[in-house]
Design a protein around this motif. Structure first.
Motif, PDB file in Angstrom:
ATOM      1  N   VAL A 125       1.004  -1.116  -0.110  1.00 32.26           N
ATOM      2  CA  VAL A 125       0.060  -0.003  -0.049  1.00 32.26           C
ATOM      3  C   VAL A 125       0.975   1.557  -0.138  1.00 32.26           C
ATOM      4  O   VAL A 125       1.893   1.435   0.876  1.00 32.26           O
ATOM      5  CB  VAL A 125      -0.978   0.010   1.321  1.00 32.26           C
ATOM      6  CG1 VAL A 125      -1.599   1.324   1.320  1.00 32.26           C
ATOM      7  CG2 VAL A 125      -1.876  -1.294   1.412  1.00 32.26           C
ATOM      8  N   PHE A 126       0.556   2.132  -0.905  1.00 35.32           N
ATOM      9  CA  PHE A 126       1.224   3.242  -1.138  1.00 35.32           C
ATOM     10  C   PHE A 126       0.452   4.514  -0.727  1.00 35.32           C
ATOM     11  O   PHE A 126      -0.235   4.811  -1.737  1.00 35.32           O
ATOM     12  CB  PHE A 126       2.146   3.297  -2.584  1.00 35.32           C
ATOM     13  CG  PHE A 126       2.969   2.370  -2.651  1.00 35.32           C
ATOM     14  CD1 PHE A 126       4.291   2.442  -2.195  1.00 35.32           C
ATOM     15  CD2 PHE A 126       2.751   1.256  -3.146  1.00 35.32           C
ATOM     16  CE1 PHE A 126       5.166   1.235  -2.189  1.00 35.32           C
ATOM     17  CE2 PHE A 126       3.657   0.161  -3.568  1.00 35.32           C
ATOM     18  CZ  PHE A 126       4.925   0.117  -3.024  1.00 35.32           C
ATOM     19  N   PRO A 127       0.472   5.228   0.208  1.00 36.69           N
ATOM     20  CA  PRO A 127      -0.345   6.438   0.338  1.00 36.69           C
ATOM     21  C   PRO A 127      -0.037   7.596  -0.439  1.00 36.69           C
ATOM     22  O   PRO A 127       1.094   7.809  -0.645  1.00 36.69           O
ATOM     23  CB  PRO A 127      -0.319   6.695   2.188  1.00 36.69           C
ATOM     24  CG  PRO A 127       1.041   5.968   2.507  1.00 36.69           C
ATOM     25  CD  PRO A 127       1.493   5.203   1.126  1.00 36.69           C
ATOM     26  N   ILE A 128      -1.235   8.158  -0.853  1.00 35.62           N
ATOM     27  CA  ILE A 128      -1.321   9.260  -1.983  1.00 35.62           C
ATOM     28  C   ILE A 128      -1.667  10.571  -0.646  1.00 35.62           C
ATOM     29  O   ILE A 128      -2.780  10.283  -0.156  1.00 35.62           O
ATOM     30  CB  ILE A 128      -2.092   9.298  -2.781  1.00 35.62           C
ATOM     31  CG1 ILE A 128      -1.484   8.319  -4.043  1.00 35.62           C
ATOM     32  CG2 ILE A 128      -2.097  10.806  -3.487  1.00 35.62           C
ATOM     33  CD1 ILE A 128      -2.533   8.035  -4.977  1.00 35.62           C
ATOM     34  N   ALA A 129      -0.930  11.478  -0.174  1.00 30.30           N
ATOM     35  CA  ALA A 129      -1.580  12.475   0.598  1.00 30.30           C
ATOM     36  C   ALA A 129      -2.129  13.749  -0.055  1.00 30.30           C
ATOM     37  O   ALA A 129      -2.055  13.796  -1.065  1.00 30.30           O
ATOM     38  CB  ALA A 129      -0.179  13.008   1.497  1.00 30.30           C
ATOM     39  N   ALA A 130      -2.866  14.301   1.030  1.00 26.58           N
ATOM     40  CA  ALA A 130      -3.515  15.469   0.429  1.00 26.58           C
ATOM     41  C   ALA A 130      -2.833  16.592  -0.041  1.00 26.58           C
ATOM     42  O   ALA A 130      -1.558  16.735   0.545  1.00 26.58           O
ATOM     43  CB  ALA A 130      -4.535  16.003   1.419  1.00 26.58           C
ATOM     44  N   LEU A 131      -3.075  17.366  -0.993  1.00 27.08           N
ATOM     45  CA  LEU A 131      -2.242  18.790  -1.474  1.00 27.08           C
ATOM     46  C   LEU A 131      -2.657  19.771  -0.448  1.00 27.08           C
ATOM     47  O   LEU A 131      -1.794  20.722  -0.200  1.00 27.08           O
ATOM     48  CB  LEU A 131      -2.456  18.903  -2.848  1.00 27.08           C
ATOM     49  CG  LEU A 131      -1.884  20.183  -3.694  1.00 27.08           C
ATOM     50  CD1 LEU A 131      -0.344  19.839  -3.629  1.00 27.08           C
ATOM     51  CD2 LEU A 131      -2.309  20.228  -5.062  1.00 27.08           C
ATOM     52  N   THR A 132      -4.240  19.878  -0.064  1.00 24.29           N
ATOM     53  CA  THR A 132      -4.353  20.741   0.768  1.00 24.29           C
ATOM     54  C   THR A 132      -4.924  20.319   2.027  1.00 24.29           C
ATOM     55  O   THR A 132      -5.199  19.329   2.194  1.00 24.29           O
ATOM     56  CB  THR A 132      -5.305  21.930   0.101  1.00 24.29           C
ATOM     57  OG1 THR A 132      -6.715  21.112   0.130  1.00 24.29           O
ATOM     58  CG2 THR A 132      -5.034  22.356  -1.318  1.00 24.29           C
ATOM     59  N   LYS A 133      -4.704  21.065   2.916  1.00 20.02           N
ATOM     60  CA  LYS A 133      -5.041  20.792   4.557  1.00 20.02           C
ATOM     61  C   LYS A 133      -6.801  20.308   4.537  1.00 20.02           C
ATOM     62  O   LYS A 133      -7.458  21.267   4.232  1.00 20.02           O
ATOM     63  CB  LYS A 133      -4.740  21.803   5.540  1.00 20.02           C
ATOM     64  CG  LYS A 133      -3.374  21.872   5.834  1.00 20.02           C
ATOM     65  CD  LYS A 133      -3.400  22.889   7.095  1.00 20.02           C
ATOM     66  CE  LYS A 133      -1.850  23.605   7.018  1.00 20.02           C
ATOM     67  NZ  LYS A 133      -1.559  24.792   7.536  1.00 20.02           N
ATOM     68  N   GLY A 134      -6.778  19.372   4.898  1.00 26.10           N
ATOM     69  CA  GLY A 134      -8.293  18.753   4.841  1.00 26.10           C
ATOM     70  C   GLY A 134      -9.023  18.621   3.870  1.00 26.10           C
ATOM     71  O   GLY A 134     -10.119  18.648   3.766  1.00 26.10           O
ATOM     72  N   LEU A 135      -8.144  18.628   2.684  1.00 20.40           N
ATOM     73  CA  LEU A 135      -8.729  18.594   1.309  1.00 20.40           C
ATOM     74  C   LEU A 135      -9.752  19.956   1.131  1.00 20.40           C
ATOM     75  O   LEU A 135     -10.597  19.670   0.177  1.00 20.40           O
ATOM     76  CB  LEU A 135      -9.179  17.106   0.857  1.00 20.40           C
ATOM     77  CG  LEU A 135      -8.363  16.181   0.820  1.00 20.40           C
ATOM     78  CD1 LEU A 135      -8.171  15.338   2.170  1.00 20.40           C
ATOM     79  CD2 LEU A 135      -8.752  14.989  -0.167  1.00 20.40           C
ATOM     80  N   ALA A 136      -9.476  20.795   1.851  1.00 18.95           N
ATOM     81  CA  ALA A 136     -10.433  21.976   1.903  1.00 18.95           C
ATOM     82  C   ALA A 136     -10.139  23.098   1.057  1.00 18.95           C
ATOM     83  O   ALA A 136     -10.788  23.997   1.191  1.00 18.95           O
ATOM     84  CB  ALA A 136     -10.660  22.493   3.462  1.00 18.95           C
ATOM     85  N   LEU A 167      -3.853  26.708  -5.691  1.00 16.62           N
ATOM     86  CA  LEU A 167      -3.236  25.712  -6.412  1.00 16.62           C
ATOM     87  C   LEU A 167      -2.021  25.993  -7.049  1.00 16.62           C
ATOM     88  O   LEU A 167      -0.885  25.015  -6.726  1.00 16.62           O
ATOM     89  CB  LEU A 167      -4.356  25.122  -7.628  1.00 16.62           C
ATOM     90  CG  LEU A 167      -3.719  24.055  -8.478  1.00 16.62           C
ATOM     91  CD1 LEU A 167      -3.547  22.630  -7.547  1.00 16.62           C
ATOM     92  CD2 LEU A 167      -4.581  23.688  -9.598  1.00 16.62           C
ATOM     93  N   LEU A 168      -1.937  26.973  -7.521  1.00 14.19           N
ATOM     94  CA  LEU A 168      -0.467  27.501  -8.192  1.00 14.19           C
ATOM     95  C   LEU A 168       0.705  27.351  -7.142  1.00 14.19           C
ATOM     96  O   LEU A 168       1.907  26.928  -7.516  1.00 14.19           O
ATOM     97  CB  LEU A 168      -0.769  28.807  -8.692  1.00 14.19           C
ATOM     98  CG  LEU A 168       0.526  29.360  -9.643  1.00 14.19           C
ATOM     99  CD1 LEU A 168       1.080  28.661 -10.647  1.00 14.19           C
ATOM    100  CD2 LEU A 168       0.341  30.897 -10.081  1.00 14.19           C
ATOM    101  N   ASN A 169       0.371  27.807  -6.002  1.00 16.51           N
ATOM    102  CA  ASN A 169       1.428  28.001  -4.926  1.00 16.51           C
ATOM    103  C   ASN A 169       1.660  26.346  -4.230  1.00 16.51           C
ATOM    104  O   ASN A 169       2.886  26.171  -4.142  1.00 16.51           O
ATOM    105  CB  ASN A 169       0.725  28.794  -3.640  1.00 16.51           C
ATOM    106  CG  ASN A 169       1.186  30.030  -3.790  1.00 16.51           C
ATOM    107  OD1 ASN A 169       2.426  30.393  -4.023  1.00 16.51           O
ATOM    108  ND2 ASN A 169       0.569  31.072  -3.332  1.00 16.51           N
ATOM    109  N   ALA A 170       0.494  25.796  -4.324  1.00 20.14           N
ATOM    110  CA  ALA A 170       0.779  24.439  -3.780  1.00 20.14           C
ATOM    111  C   ALA A 170       1.530  23.737  -4.891  1.00 20.14           C
ATOM    112  O   ALA A 170       2.615  22.918  -4.325  1.00 20.14           O
ATOM    113  CB  ALA A 170      -0.820  23.730  -3.595  1.00 20.14           C
TER     114      ALA A 170
END
Ligand SMILES: [Zn+2]
Length: 437
Positions: A125-136, A167-170
Motif C-alpha cells: 500500500v502506497f499512500p497518496i497524501a492531500a495537497l491541501t489541508k483537510g482537502l479543503a 493551487l499554483l502555490n501548492a
C-alpha cells in the motif's frame, strides 16, 4: 511484507514483460523477496513450485487510484478488506487516496496507513497524501513532512483544489518537495449539484447535469498551472472526448502529463443506462456519451491514457440504496478491473495483451516512482501476477473480498482472471482464494 522463507519457482508460463521485451515461455524464480532469475529450465530443488503451464506471468499489477476509506470510514472499507480485494483482483500494489474519514493530510496519518498496511494488509500500500489541508482548498498541507513520512504523490481527489491561486502555490511546493501531483479535474461552477452526465437522459429524468465542460475546464486549468510551475501532473479518471484531446495535445507539446481511464468509463456509456437511473452507476465523473467512451478507448489505444486505474470507491449498501440524487458517487473496481480490461480492451482488439500489462503495471509503477516494481527484471521486487487468459467467469459481488458491492457489472460474463498474486515472493492469492500470512 515478510519474504517467503522458501524460494518460489513459477514454472513453464508465458512471461510477458514489456520492460525487458519478453513475451515467451520461461520460468521465474523468486528468492529473498526479489526476482532471482527469468529463463527456461530453471532447476531449484529448494523451491516451492507453481505450475504455470497454460498461464501468463506478468509483473505484479498496480492500481494507482484506490479509496481504502481507512482511517475513519471503516464501515465502507478497511485497509485489510481493500488489500484483500486487491489480491483477489490480481493487484500486488495499490496507491490509496487521502479523502478518508480522518484525512491523510499530515505525517501521522501517512504513518498510520503505512503501519496498518504492514500489519493487516495483504498487498503493498502506497499512500497518496492531500495537497491541501483537510482537502479543503484553504491551506497547503505540510508537503515536506508528507514526503518524509512516505507519501508517494499528492491529490485532493474527491474534489478539485477550488482556488487556482492556492493551487499554483501548492504546485510550487509540490515541485520543490519532489512530488507527482494527481488532479481530480473539475470546475465545480459547471457541475455543482449535478448527479449525471449532461444530456437527454438527465433532462428526461429531471436530474441535475454534470457538464462535460466541468471536467474539460478543470483539465486545462490543472495542466496549464502544472506546466508553468514545472511539476509532473497525472490526470485521474478522464471521461470525455475533449479531455482526451486536451491530454493528447499536452503530451505532444512535451509536457510532463500522464492520464488514466477507469473500466467504468471504457465499458459503459449513457446508451446502456435506462432513464430510471440505478445508483450503482452513479460516479464522478459520470458515465458519458457513446462518443466519449469511444474516445477514451482510442486514448488508451494510442497511449494518450497510458494507465488504467479503478477509482475503487466502496460505499455501504444503505448509502447506495437511496434515490439516485442522494446516493454517494462511486463504483468498486479492484475485483473486476483485470477481467473488464482483458475482455473489453484486449479480446475486443483495442489493446494487445502486452499493452494491457503496460497500462496495468509498468506505467503506474513508473509514474508513482515505485522502484523495483512493474518489472520482472532480475533484482526487481518479487511481485508477480499470474493470469489465466482463457478463464470465463461471471461477476458476482457475493464473491468479493471488498466490503463494497456498489458496481453495475453484476452478471457480466468476462474472459480472463488473475489466478495467483505474489507479493514479496509470498503467494497471497491462489485460484481466487486468499492466503493469509
Ligand atoms: Zn476523483
Amino acid at each position: 511484507m515478510k519474504p517467503n522463507p522458501r524460494p518460489l519457482l513459477l514454472k513453464g508460463g508465458t512471461v510477458v514483460d514489456p520492460t525487458i521485451g519478453l513475451f515467451a515461455r520461461a520460468d521465474v524464480l523468486l528468492r529473498d523477496g526479489l526476482v532471482a532469475a527469468v529463463e527456461r529450465g530453471i532447476a531449484e530443488p529448494a523451491a516451492e513450485v507453481v505450475d504455470c503451464g497454460d498461464l501468463f506471468v506478468v509483473p505484479g499489477l498496480v492500481d494507482m487510484h484506490v479509496h481504502l476509506r481507512e482511517p475513519g470510514l471503516e464501515d465502507k472499507e478497511t485497509i485489510a478488506t481493500g488489500t484483500r480485494a486487491a489480491a483477489r483482483g490480481g493487484f500486488t500494489s495499490i496507491a490509496c487516496k487521502a479523502n478518508t474519514g480522518q484525512f491523510v493530510d499530515n505525517e501521522a496519518a501517512v504513518e498510520y496507513v503505512r503501519a496498518i498496511a504492514e500489519i493487516r494488509g495483504l498487498v503493498n500500500v502506497f499512500p497518496i497524501a492531500a495537497l491541501t489541508k483537510g482537502l479543503a482548498s484553504v491551506g497547503i498541507a505540510p508537503l515536506r513532512e508528507l514526503r518524509a513520512a512516505g507519501a508517494v504523490a499528492l491529490s485532493d481527489d474527491g474534489h478539485p483544489v477550488r482556488r487556482a491561486g492556492l493551487l499554483l502555490n501548492a504546485l510550487r511546493y509540490a515541485r520543490d518537495a519532489g512530488f507527482l501531483v494527481i488532479s481530480h479535474a473539475e470546475e465545480e461552477a459547471l457541475s455543482e449539484g449535478g448527479v449525471v452526465s449532461a444530456g437527454p437522459l438527465a433532462v428526461e429524468a429531471g436530474l441535475e447535469p454534470i457538464l462535460h465542460e466541468a471536467e474539460e475546464v478543470g483539465t486545462v486549468r490543472d495542466i496549464i498551472l502544472a506546466a508553468s510551475v514545472g511539476v509532473p501532473l497525472h490526470v485521474d479518471h478522464v471521461s470525455t472526448a475533449r479531455s482526451v484531446q486536451i491530454v493528447r495535445h499536452a503530451k505532444r507539446r512535451g509536457l510532463d502529463v500522464t492520464a488514466e481511464a477507469t473500466p467504468h468509463h471504457f465499458c459503459l456509456d449513457q446508451s446502456m443506462l435506462s432513464e430510471r437511473f440505478d445508483p450503482k452507476t452513479k460516479v464522478n465523473p459520470p458515465i458519458r456519451d457513446p462518443e466519449d467512451r469511444r474516445a477514451v478507448i482510442e486514448g488508451l489505444r494510442d497511449g494518450t491514457l497510458e494507465i488504467i486505474a479503478s477509482d475503487h470507491a466502496p460505499h455501504t449498501e444503505a448509502e447506495k440504496d437511496q434515490p439516485y440524487q442522494y446516493a454517494p458517487f462511486g463504483i468498486v473496481g479492484l475485483e473486476t478491473m483485470l477481467g473488464l480490461t482483458l475482455t473489453h480492451l484486449v479480446e475486443a482488439g483495442h489493446l494487445s495483451f502486452g499493452e494491457a500489462v503496460e497500462r496495468l503495471s509498468v506505467n503506474p509503477a513508473r509514474r508513482l516512482g515505485l522502484a523495483g516494481r512493474g518489472s520482472l527484471r532480475v533484482g526487481s521486487m518479487a511481485d508477480v501476477t499470474v493470469i489465466d487468459r482463457g478463464e470465463r467467469w461471471r461477476v458476482d459481488p457475493k464473491d468479493f473480498a471488498s466490503k463494497g458491492i456498489n458496481m453495475p457489472f453484476t452478471g457480466w460474463e468476462l474472459t480472463g482472471r488473475a489466478v495467483y498474486a505474489v507479493v514479496g515472493g509470498r503467494v497471497v492469492m491462489a485460484e481466487g482464494e486468499l492466503i493469509e500470512g
